[in-house]
Scaffold this active site. Sequence first.
Site, PDB file in Angstrom:
ATOM      1  N   ARG A 187       0.613  -1.186   0.044  1.00  0.00           N
ATOM      2  CA  ARG A 187      -0.060  -0.270   0.100  1.00  0.00           C
ATOM      3  C   ARG A 187       0.747   1.246  -0.271  1.00  0.00           C
ATOM      4  O   ARG A 187       0.381   2.166  -0.714  1.00  0.00           O
ATOM      5  CB  ARG A 187      -0.832   0.002   1.071  1.00  0.00           C
ATOM      6  CG  ARG A 187      -1.917  -0.985   1.169  1.00  0.00           C
ATOM      7  CD  ARG A 187      -2.793  -1.121   2.443  1.00  0.00           C
ATOM      8  NE  ARG A 187      -1.867  -1.651   3.561  1.00  0.00           N
ATOM      9  CZ  ARG A 187      -2.589  -1.870   4.688  1.00  0.00           C
ATOM     10  NH1 ARG A 187      -3.673  -1.782   4.978  1.00  0.00           N
ATOM     11  NH2 ARG A 187      -1.857  -2.707   5.562  1.00  0.00           N
TER      12      ARG A 187
ATOM     13  N   PRO B 278      -3.167   5.388  15.371  1.00  0.00           N
ATOM     14  CA  PRO B 278      -2.119   6.708  15.786  1.00  0.00           C
ATOM     15  C   PRO B 278      -0.900   6.774  14.857  1.00  0.00           C
ATOM     16  O   PRO B 278      -0.362   5.602  14.610  1.00  0.00           O
ATOM     17  CB  PRO B 278      -1.955   6.256  17.203  1.00  0.00           C
ATOM     18  CG  PRO B 278      -2.974   5.182  17.633  1.00  0.00           C
ATOM     19  CD  PRO B 278      -3.161   4.626  16.508  1.00  0.00           C
TER      20      PRO B 278
ATOM     21  N   HIS C  70     -10.230 -27.093  -3.898  1.00  0.00           N
ATOM     22  CA  HIS C  70      -9.592 -27.691  -2.983  1.00  0.00           C
ATOM     23  C   HIS C  70      -8.943 -26.661  -2.452  1.00  0.00           C
ATOM     24  O   HIS C  70      -8.508 -25.817  -2.753  1.00  0.00           O
ATOM     25  CB  HIS C  70      -8.510 -28.737  -3.991  1.00  0.00           C
ATOM     26  CG  HIS C  70      -8.974 -29.646  -4.621  1.00  0.00           C
ATOM     27  ND1 HIS C  70      -8.577 -30.500  -5.716  1.00  0.00           N
ATOM     28  CD2 HIS C  70     -10.187 -30.446  -4.354  1.00  0.00           C
ATOM     29  CE1 HIS C  70      -9.219 -31.313  -5.966  1.00  0.00           C
ATOM     30  NE2 HIS C  70     -10.268 -31.507  -5.185  1.00  0.00           N
TER      31      HIS C  70
ATOM     32  N   GLY D 162      10.558 -33.994 -19.700  1.00  0.00           N
ATOM     33  CA  GLY D 162      10.597 -35.277 -20.574  1.00  0.00           C
ATOM     34  C   GLY D 162       9.245 -35.702 -20.605  1.00  0.00           C
ATOM     35  O   GLY D 162       9.047 -37.090 -21.088  1.00  0.00           O
TER      36      GLY D 162
END
Length: 1100
Positions: free
Chosen positions: A65, A108, A760, A783
């Site tokens: 941010r 604060p 999942h 492969g």
Amino acid sequence: MSAKAIREASGKGLINRLLPDGTAAANCRFASVDEHTKMSQLTTDHPWLLTEKLVVKPDQLIKRRGKLGLIAVNKTFPEVQQWITDRMNKEQKIGAATGRLRNFIIEPFIPHTAEEEVYVCIYSHRHGDTILFHHEGGVDIGDVDAKAVKIEVPVGSTLDPAEVDSKLLAQAAPAKKAMISKFIQALYKFYVDMYFTYLEINPLVVTAKEIYVLDLAAKLDATADFICRPHWGEIDYPPPFGRDAYPEEAYIADLDAKSGASLKLTILNKSGRIWTMVAGGGASVIYSDTICDLGAAGELANYGEYSGAPSEQQTYEYAKTILSLMTQEKHPEGKVLITGGGIANFTNVAATFRGIITALQEFQQRLIDHKISIFVRRAGPNYQEGLRRMREVGQTLGIPLYVFGPETHMTSICGMALGKRPIPVENSAAPETTTANFLLPNGQGTSSASNVAGDGIDMTCKRPPMDPRPNPIEISLPDVVAKRDSSNKEPMFTNKTKAIVWGMQTRAVQSTLDFDFVCRRAEPSVVAIIYPFTGDHKQKYYWGHKEILIPVYKKMNDAMTKHPDADVLVNFASLRSAYQSTVETMDYPQIRTIAIIAEGIPENQTRKMIKLANEKKVSIIGPATVGGVKPGCFKIGNTGGMMDNILHSMLYRPGSVAYVSRSGGMSNELNNIISKATDGVYEGVAIGGDRYPGTTFMDHIMRYQDDDKVKMIVLLGEVGGVEEYEVCEAIQSGRVNKPMVAWCIGTCAGMFTAEVQFGHAGSCANSTKETATSKNEALKAAGAYVPDSFDTLGEMIGSIYQGLVSKGVIVPCTEVPPPTVPMDYSWARELGLIRKPASFMTSICDERGQELLYAGMPISDVLSKNVGIGGVISLLWFQRCLPSYVCKFFEMCLMVTADHGPAVSGAHNTIVCARAGKDLVSSLVSGLLTIGDRFGGALDGAARQFSEAYDSGLHPAEFVNSMRNKGQLIMGIGHRVKSINNPDQRVKIVKEFVIENFPATPLLLYALEVEKITTSKKPNLILNVDGVIACAFVDMLNNCGSFTREEAQEYIQIGAINSLFVLGRSVGFIGHYMDQKRLKQGLYRHPWDDISYVMPELNN
């Protein structure tokens, strides 16, 4: 999904409340703001907002941010207000995602220097937790993985303070090292105890005396809610930035939470023209992949799935939600609904389709108005009936509706729906015609368009013929197949494998025995069942045509001791108890393999199980799996589905292809694909969809590599995790040199602008390396044979198989037809193949519908009649006039307990006595004598259990867990028919009356909190009539002002609560007696075909 991101405010709130004492951490002060916040009230609740300089930033799971300019620092409250106003509900583009800012956090302002900023992060992985620390923090930290110091804490170990000081904090300021060390040790304990999976603080500001948590990002293991709810409280899990939370998503999430099934919905593009309603977690990802591969990612409207055998009502609600979203906006080209799925293992396809069909009929006109076309592909138990019904409704809806079964490749309907593939004439191929090796009636009651039966079937399952065309794929085989030293290793499963099942899963056990029989095993594979909620007994099952008895044990030790040859345990325990039962199982060295079916086991528990299993050399399949199958030898539970699928996929004898998959649902689809493209499956395992499966892809691939009978391997991976790269390394190093066809599902993930969690728990990419596309590229480079998409997976497997046949590696064998397995009565009745006369008649009560009926009158109408019996009860039972609302409560209790149909034991006894010519009193007593702990006696027990838990100060979750640990059922919880989604109207009406009229209802409210926990486990574990009356009765005694505390306790102890049931049910018993006399019913004799005659076999 297990690991879920939480808001920064939620994380800091947890730290404030739960971080262990003794650190220098300052209290995190913050105020959360959303679009509904009233600033005047905010300053009243947080007066420091008006007196201190402030920091404000969005609290919506947005990373970096500070670099994005989304933080304002050192501002006054009016400046913060203006900053929020300028951004509230405004669109913000972050990377590829565009969303609206709606949640902010104000804190604060903490003045500090750059030298006081440090970086701390903890994250979990399969074998432990990693703690990262860097002595410099803040927005410019850069590549933290390269810079930070790391220490590993293995699973089951504790954090070593000396290692923290000497290694992790080696570069920390010496004067602050002790303070930081103490904080990190406390933070890690907090992390573990509260089931975090990720926790990052950057920066952590360390001054001379205090530590301040400035920016925080965290994820919790949401599956641990049943453990941590008393500590967490209510946790908000916001959607990823760029994807708004829709009320329809929240509705489906609520249905999912109350269901034992899985229901998921994510809206990607509400204006899209392509909608999906897919059965199965793995299948839902594959359908999304295929749609995106066909170039329609921008038009895909949603992602979702329904699986785990949802009820007809749940499927209706799910389908209705999808259709309501589809028909909110029109599209010039019309819209498409893809109702797909793989081959189900245990879900009744016809039952779920009934719910979908009801929704389609309800939305018929809107479907026509929005020009919606529907494409259906499904298979599994009773799919023939489901497809038939879907075809029938398609002829009446007035819209295009195309229906296909397992003869069609799973994702072919995507190409058809998008106009990329021609739509074949339905049933041009012979449809599948058998269920459980029985022929269905030929064409009976069906039209030509929906015929589910052919003219006959050749029971010899044929292997695929050789393709005469040249094989387009060049296959290179090693001269010698490398093998590890496996002389001391036994196969995981053989045709002599014996298993113990944990949990009373009757259908799964019978399915296993039928598989054993059709595989021509000499004896059943299931030798015992463990079920701690009943005493030792024997359970009846079928072995072919013959009935057999399988022992059921209350204690695991008894099962293991009496069956020492069993080396597999199939664990059907719930997510709450699977860990405990699995750990107990590993105390017995005879068990070599454990299959854990439950989904949603907390990850900390799963990792501990994996560590223990590795130490004891036990293989774990799961969690979150359907299991595995070794054709001709053994299968786990519901793997492979119904007998018709086992036969069609030729799972009754071994083939040459072994596969490993994450998805249990997709394993059945692989069985189908492999059986059509090759000589069949040799072995297949679904390792499970959770983030940490007990065994990995490589564990099984290396077993296949070492088995001479495995000639080729199929791997179905998915997005998320990095296990597939171990396979790449094994191929490149030559450790695996058998031909391998591999595909990772989830390639669509990179095409979405916002993060999507698939079905999942482990299918979510946290880095580019974890994407399905990257894995497929790596596997191909290593492969493996990788198709262009799942759509062509079967073709690739077939090409490799034909190449192996042509090289003489595989020599097809002659088929032998399997034996016939009889069909169960209940399933034959479901298919409409048989009928059975009723044992007796009744005309006064019907409990089968949505609401209980007394002689045709709904229970809600009965309860509205005031006959004044409550006043009589108050005088005769309690010797005092009780308030009118108490009398009304008594009358309600009598009416709702008066009867519950002829099938329950008391009414059944009364009817049998009446038909035997006995008098009223004898018949009534016959029914009353059945009232006890198992029937009607739960009121006193429920009052005692709930009262003791409430009085001792147990949190509802602690109460549920304690009862589970004791192996005791909670009285007053559970119903055979009703559920949270199909509520009992009697409970609803009594509950509402009590809450509205009683002066206080602390015990009832406590019981309802318990119900929320139990129904999240299983939807029918509701607060039933016994429970609601018992708790309300106790509340009445304690709070109506007419009884002393001692009197209230005395009435509970003498059984006054159960007396309501006895009196109320007597009314119904008398009614049944009169009804049988009026109907002139003769002597009742129980039919012999409903009795199992199991005689002892005498030795001659």
